[in-house]
Design an enzyme around this catalytic site. Structure first.
Site, mmCIF file in Angstrom:
data_model
loop_
_atom_site.group_PDB
_atom_site.id
_atom_site.type_symbol
_atom_site.label_atom_id
_atom_site.label_comp_id
_atom_site.label_asym_id
_atom_site.label_seq_id
_atom_site.Cartn_x
_atom_site.Cartn_y
_atom_site.Cartn_z
ATOM 1 N N TRP A 171 -100.413 37.501 44.002
ATOM 2 C CA TRP A 171 -99.624 38.667 43.630
ATOM 3 C C TRP A 171 -99.869 39.850 44.570
ATOM 4 C CZ3 TRP A 171 -96.068 37.443 40.053
ATOM 5 C CH2 TRP A 171 -96.314 36.316 39.252
ATOM 6 N N LYS A 224 -92.306 36.801 41.521
ATOM 7 C CA LYS A 224 -91.514 38.007 41.307
ATOM 8 C C LYS A 224 -91.215 38.602 42.680
ATOM 9 C CE LYS A 224 -92.877 39.542 36.649
ATOM 10 N NZ LYS A 224 -93.360 40.705 35.841
ATOM 11 N N ASP A 264 -67.330 34.606 26.066
ATOM 12 C CA ASP A 264 -67.665 35.513 24.975
ATOM 13 C C ASP A 264 -67.195 36.940 25.267
ATOM 14 O OD1 ASP A 264 -69.334 36.341 22.563
ATOM 15 O OD2 ASP A 264 -70.228 37.559 24.156
ATOM 16 N N GLU A 304 -62.550 34.132 23.707
ATOM 17 C CA GLU A 304 -62.850 34.830 22.462
ATOM 18 C C GLU A 304 -62.288 36.247 22.585
ATOM 19 O OE1 GLU A 304 -66.447 36.411 19.611
ATOM 20 O OE2 GLU A 304 -66.318 36.833 21.744
#
Length: 670
Positions: A85, A116, A331, A385
């Protein structure tokens, strides 16, 4: 995109749109302009929507490439367990339009490595999850999420190469949430769903499964609608290979697999999601207040930005290519296509669809998405939808439409819930029932359903709970009688049977509702002491032959088998025969079958004069009153009914038949 006479075909299909021809032409002109800008005059969307093949992590012969889109960032550094890290050892280099780093050696990153990217922008440094990550992992102690490399030694072997969605078959959808699909008080997995639920779906007769919450979401109780990582499989339910096994198994059973895709908004979380990735609020979303959804507490995409279109279209192609999804239920479309997100707007006239409130960029994006999906797989299925009823939603783009195959008939569950909650039995309107279940936009297909997950959520009630309420806790045994429960069983069957035979070109059911699953869905949260008691499916209730749930379970199976045998879903061969508002009777003809519903709460009719429209002899071939369905076996399937002249029906031809209270029957001509 226009027909040879320069008139969009949508205007011929729906003449009420003629006053808005200018708006439709503007929409199509903008669509054509956007398409040409993205892919050129002769380009294709399949070649354009490949962001996932460039960005993110990619293993090559001599190492790993990692690329990121962060236009306003000042610096990016790759961090992870591979470099302890350390933010200084692996800086990315800024290229023309993207950032990149090459890690030499195939062992530089390993399967399940956590990663990350540290993003520096505007003097602020944040550790972020890569935008195109395909899996995330949560630290069991800190509960922080990180990206995770998914590169197993043996890649998943698909066996579904010959599978395709057979659009000639009725689309009978089983809406399902992986996590709550098991009976245990905990989160179900992809593997458990494959083993335990897929066989149920197949045995019950459903032809498609619609999977909710597949895209990664940090908060389990969001039902999957606050997406954080658009290219990552939800880590709540298992691994990417587990999902592939589920889909491959479903295909081996002949089941179509649809994904509930959320491109209408994104979670606002910065640590877990894509919000402010490059330090701005406008990288993906509208800047300022326009980028915030006031009701959903989420972020709203800027569909007019070409890079956003590229990201979202690539996302669609990724899920189709990588996971073999057969289509999507989009959606929250109403929220997408109106600047006010459709909040508080009554769509009671056509002007509401073509006002300054309409987001043409969003409509164009949906057109692009449907065109891409057709290019990838012509047999793919898309469902909208949209509660507003936007005209043309399910017409081809070339005709001026948005390009979906089906829309969800959202007014139908609203009708049923309003009827159950606001009308006493003797005041049910047969005319409203007929109108609501049979009305639709011309040449646009719809999915009919009595209820979905929306009605099952805490704060609302399922149909069975509106009908039986607390009596379900004590009186569901077959060995005792309860008038309220008997009424609930009878009407539950009739509501579903009228909906599936009248309301559309497809049918949807949320898992467990077919047998009247008790209570609401309440995901674990602080208010219920993080309990999973109400976020599961109690299959044992349906399997217990001593309980009345078994009646509804058996009825659902036989109902689906019946509608498939007689091609009743998707057929427009429908004729009203009799609508009696006073006696609560409804009769209609479909595909040469005659349906008779008696919604009267008290009255049976020993010799009801039923018009048939033609002479002959008829027999009952299906009845909701059969004993196996919890009925009283009052309707004989042995009697032959001969037609006669019916003076009480204006001397029309018909039969006299016994119609018991709260029953449905189907007659076939011999």
């Amino acid at each position: 995109m226009k027909s040879t006479n320069n008139t969009l075909k949508i205007l011929e299909i729906d003449p009420w749109l003629k006053p808005f021809e200018g708006d439709l032409n503007l929409r199509m002109d903008k669509y054509n302009h956007t398409k040409e800008a993205l892919v050129g005059k002769n380009g294709d969307f399949k070649s354009f929507a490949n962001g996932h093949l460039f960005y993110g992590f990619h293993l090559v012969e001599d190492g790993w490439y990692y690329r990121e889109w962060a236009p306003e960032a000042d610096a990016l550094y790759l961090i992870g367990d591979f470099n302890d890290w350390n933010p200084e050892t692996h800086p990315l280099e800024k290229k023309e339009g993207y950032w990149e780093i090459f890690l030499p050696g195939v062992e530089a990153l390993k399967h399940l490595s956590r990663v990350k990217v540290r993003v520096e922008a505007n003097g602020i440094s944040r550790d972020r999850i890569p935008l195109y990550i395909r899996r995330t992992a949560q630290d069991p102690v800190t509960h922080d999420f990180a990206g995770q490399i998914w590169m197993p030694e043996a890649s998943f072997k698909w066996t579904d190469q010959t599978f395709s969605a057979d659009n000639a078959k009725p689309l009978l959808i089983y809406e399902a949430h992986i996590g709550m699909a098991q009976e245990k008080e905990g989160i179900g997995s992809f593997k458990e769903f494959t083993e335990n639920v897929l066989p149920r779906i197949k045995a019950n007769g459903y032809t498609a499964v619609q999977l909710m919450a597949v895209m990664n979401h940090p908060y389990y109780a969001s039902f999957g609608y606050h997406v954080s990582n658009f290219f990552a499989v939800s880590s709540w339910f298992g691994t990417p290979d587990d999902l592939k096994e589920l889909i491959d198994t479903a295909h081996s059973m002949g089941i179509v697999v649809l994904m509930d895709i959320v491109h209408s908004h994104a979670v606002k979380n910065i640590a877990e999601g894509i919000n402010e990735f490059d330090g701005t609020d406008y990288q993906f979303f509208h800047g300022g207040g326009r980028g915030n959804h006031s009701a959903w507490d989420s972020k709203l995409f800027n569909y007019g930005k070409y890079e956003v279109i590229h990201f979202l279209l690539s996302n669609i192609k990724f899920w189709m290519d990588e996971y073999h999804f057969d289509g999507f239920r989009f959606d929250g479309i109403t929220s997408m296509i109106y600047h006010d997100n459709g909040l508080g707007t009554a769509f009671d006239n056509y002007e509401k669809y073509f006002s300054m409130n309409t987001d043409i960029d969003a409509l164009n994006y949906l057109q692009l998405a449907n065109e891409l999906i057709r290019e990838i797989r012509p047999d793919a299925i898309t469902i909208a939808e949209d509660m507003s009823g936007m005209p043309g939603m399910c017409l081809p783009v070339r005709d001026g439409g948005i390009g979906f195959d089906y829309r969800l008939a959202m007014g139908i569950p609203d009708f049923w819930i309003n009827t159950l909650s606001k009308c006493s039995d003797e005041n049910w309107s047969m005319w409203k029932l007929w109108h609501e279940l049979t009305t639709g936009r011309p040449q646009e297909k719809k999915i009919g359903y009595a209820e979905s997950h929306d009605q099952a959520l805490v704060g609302d009630k399922t149909i069975i709970f509106w009908l039986a309420d607390k009596e379900m806790y004590w009186n569901m045994s077959k060995h005792q009688q309860n008038l309220q429960v008997s009424r609930a069983i009878d009407l539950h069957k009739m509501i579903r049977f009228s909906t599936i035979t009248l309301s559309g070109d497809g049918y949807l059911n949320f898992m467990g509702n077919e047998f009247g699953h008790p209570e609401w869905i309440d995901f674990p949260r602080e208010g219920n002491n993080w309990s999973y008691k109400y976020a599961r499916r109690q299959w044992s209730l349906a399997e217990n032959k001593d309980l009345r749930y078994d009646y509804l379970y058996q009825f659902d199976k036989e109902m689906l088998a019946f509608v498939k045998e007689h091609n009743l879903v998707g057929s427009n061969n429908l004729q009203s025969l009799w609508i009696d508002e006073q006696d609560k009777l409804l009769a209609y003809k479909k595909n040469d079958l005659i349906f008779l519903f008696n919604f009267n709460p008290t009255n049976s009719f020993p010799e009801f004069a039923l018009p048939t429209g033609e002479s002959g002899e008829y027999k009952v071939i299906f009845s909701s009153d059969d004993e196996i369905f919890g009925g009283q076996s009052r309707i004989s399937q042995d009697v032959v009914y001969s037609t006669r002249t019916l003076p009480e029906r204006g001397n029309n031809t018909g039969i006299l038949i016994y119609s018991p209270s709260r029953t449905a029957l189907v007659l076939q001509k011999i």
